[in-house]
Design an enzyme around this catalytic site. Structure first.
Site, PDB file in Angstrom:
ATOM      1  N   TRP A 102       0.834  -1.212   0.000  1.00 35.16           N
ATOM      2  CA  TRP A 102       0.000   0.000   0.000  1.00 35.16           C
ATOM      3  C   TRP A 102       0.860   1.249   0.000  1.00 35.16           C
ATOM      4  O   TRP A 102       0.522   2.250  -0.652  1.00 35.16           O
ATOM      5  CB  TRP A 102      -1.006  -0.021   1.152  1.00 35.16           C
ATOM      6  N   ASP A 186      -1.563   6.366   6.313  1.00 30.76           N
ATOM      7  CA  ASP A 186      -2.655   5.535   5.830  1.00 30.76           C
ATOM      8  C   ASP A 186      -2.940   4.516   6.927  1.00 30.76           C
ATOM      9  O   ASP A 186      -2.150   3.601   7.160  1.00 30.76           O
ATOM     10  CB  ASP A 186      -2.222   4.845   4.529  1.00 30.76           C
ATOM     11  N   LYS A 210     -12.179  -1.883   6.347  1.00 30.07           N
ATOM     12  CA  LYS A 210     -11.342  -2.835   7.062  1.00 30.07           C
ATOM     13  C   LYS A 210     -11.803  -2.917   8.516  1.00 30.07           C
ATOM     14  O   LYS A 210     -12.142  -3.976   8.992  1.00 30.07           O
ATOM     15  CB  LYS A 210      -9.864  -2.408   7.021  1.00 30.07           C
TER      16      LYS A 210
HETATM   17  C1  LIG Z   1      -7.452  -1.640   1.529  1.00 31.28           C
HETATM   18  C2  LIG Z   1      -6.400  -0.627   1.705  1.00 31.28           C
HETATM   19  C3  LIG Z   1      -6.306   0.495   0.861  1.00 31.28           C
HETATM   20  C4  LIG Z   1      -7.242   0.707  -0.311  1.00 31.28           C
HETATM   21  O1  LIG Z   1      -8.478   1.123   0.127  1.00 31.28           O
HETATM   22  P1  LIG Z   1      -9.629   1.477  -0.938  1.00 31.28           P
HETATM   23  O2  LIG Z   1     -10.734   1.910  -0.047  1.00 31.28           O
HETATM   24  O3  LIG Z   1      -9.927   0.238  -1.719  1.00 31.28           O
HETATM   25  O4  LIG Z   1      -9.134   2.567  -1.805  1.00 31.28           O
HETATM   26  C5  LIG Z   1      -5.309   1.402   1.108  1.00 31.28           C
HETATM   27  N1  LIG Z   1      -4.436   1.241   2.112  1.00 31.28           N
HETATM   28  C6  LIG Z   1      -4.488   0.183   2.940  1.00 31.28           C
HETATM   29  C7  LIG Z   1      -3.486   0.065   4.046  1.00 31.28           C
HETATM   30  C8  LIG Z   1      -5.466  -0.780   2.756  1.00 31.28           C
HETATM   31  O5  LIG Z   1      -5.516  -1.841   3.575  1.00 31.28           O
END
Ligand SMILES: *Cc1c(COP(=O)(O)O)cnc(C)c1O
Length: 374
Positions: A102, A186, A210
């Site tokens: 990511w 993030d 998540k």
């Molecule tokens: C799943 C995830 C993303 C992507 O998220 P989207 O909502 O599909 O854009 C980005 N960063 C991390 C750490 C993730 O687990």
């Protein structure tokens, strides 16, 4: 009702009480004779939900008055581009610490924005090997990190969902100390897994699907300072300022998504807050890694001990064939979502807040039994 033991990485399991509340309120929200989905996003019924979600998040995380809360769309992936679009200016540099897939994606979008704006990106990569084959097995230790004091911001992913590495899983891998440089994280896959000093971040963002709700919403906690500094020469819809000024109601938000987040936050509060949630998560992690470490001839964690994620537990069996059999046998016992990400293979159990200790104990018990039988 036969609910699965759901270890999906995302979208992932939601707490049953949050789902049941939605079921109860589904057709007739707050005695209004309509579903919350059918209400105007500017009406008082929806507004109460929206405000409650913001207030609960502020309370649970202790968000200081220096920071704003936003509920946006486009996912964490859109943030990968939107953050540099707002913050990077001509001639400036942003620093990216990359320790997983990511972080790499965020970096790719930032580079595209930087080249449009005449800015640049500096990268510290903590993987091993070259290019697409890079292996990520750790987050950096404080001694591995050198912050560029001239950077506009420093970006990290607090938990790498695919590679199963996490900051703060262990006391020896804290978040980087960035001094005057705003730290941006993030937190998609470990948002609200424990209390933290959110005021230390210039910006933290998390796709909801998540750990805190359904897909369709990305939560952003951003300092007022960064909002004010933001560029004004990009389209309004991409400016954080626009959404702050309109309390995330500039255009129609994901009203049902935010409603579900409200239900999840209210459940978290009912558990006793994030301290209690952290205790539960650490207990779950200890049980599962304990089962891996107790059977070293059979299970192998590719991740450095200090960086082992308490959200996404990745491990390998002796052969891909045994991994397939493991997944199939687990499925017969009601456990789903255990297949590792297609880019890395192996097994991954995602044990976010909604995964109970009983689920994890069931999996760990099955692992012990499976290893014995082979
Ligand atoms: C799943 C995830 C993303 C992507 O998220 P989207 O909502 O599909 O854009 C980005 N960063 C991390 C750490 C993730 O687990």
């Amino acid at each position: 009702m036969n609910r699965k033991i759901n270890f999906n990485a995302g979208p992932s399991a939601l707490p049953l009480p949050a789902l049941e509340r939605a079921k109860e309120e589904f057709l007739d929200f707050a005695g209004s004779g309509m579903s919350v989905m059918e209400h105007s996003h500017r009406g008082k019924e929806y507004e109460a939900v929206h405000d409650e979600a913001i207030a609960l998040l502020r309370e649970l995380l202790g968000i200081p008055a220096t920071h704003e809360v936003l509920f946006l769309q486009g996912g964490a992936t859109q943030m990968f581009a939107q953050i540099p679009m707002n913050i990077l200016d001509k001639g400036q540099t942003a620093q990216y610490l990359v320790n997983g897939a990511w972080g790499e994606k965020a970096l790719g979008e930032a580079k595209a924005v930087a080249s449009m704006f005449g800015a640049s990106i500096a990268v510290d990569n903590y993987g091993e090997g070259e290019g697409k084959e890079k292996k990520y097995t750790r987050v950096p230790a404080p001694s591995d990190i050198k912050i560029n004091p001239a950077a506009s911001y420093c970006h990290i992913a607090s938990n790498e969902t695919i590679h199963g590495v996490q900051f703060n899983a262990d006391g020896s891998r804290p978040f980087p100390e960035t001094g005057v440089v705003p730290l941006i994280a993030d937190m998609s896959s470990d948002f609200l897994w424990r209390p933290l000093d959110i005021g230390k971040f210039g910006l933290a963002y998390a796709g909801a699907q998540k750990n805190i709700g359904p897909s369709g919403v990305v939560v952003v906690v951003i300092s007022k300072e960064l909002v004010e500094k933001g560029r004004k020469d990009i389209p309004k819809i991409f400016q954080f300022r626009t959404h702050v000024e309109n309390k995330s109601l500039y255009n129609t938000p994901s009203t049902f998504g935010i409603y579900m987040i409200r239900n999840v936050l209210s459940w978290l509060k009912g558990l006793g807050g994030l301290q209690k949630v952290e205790e539960a998560n650490r207990k779950k992690g200890a049980r599962l890694y304990g089962a891996i470490d107790a059977n070293p001839q059979f299970y192998r964690s590719p991740v450095e001990k200090e960086s082992r994620s308490l959200m996404n537990v990745v491990f390998r069996l002796p052969t891909p064939e045994l991994e397939e059999l493991f997944i199939a046998e687990a499925k017969k016992r009601g456990m789903v979502g255990l297949k590792g990400h297609r880019s890395v293979g192996g097994i991954r159990a995602s044990i976010y807040n909604a995964a109970s200790y009983e689920w994890v104990d069931t999996l760990a018990g099955f692992m012990e039994e499976f290893a014995k039988g082979k």
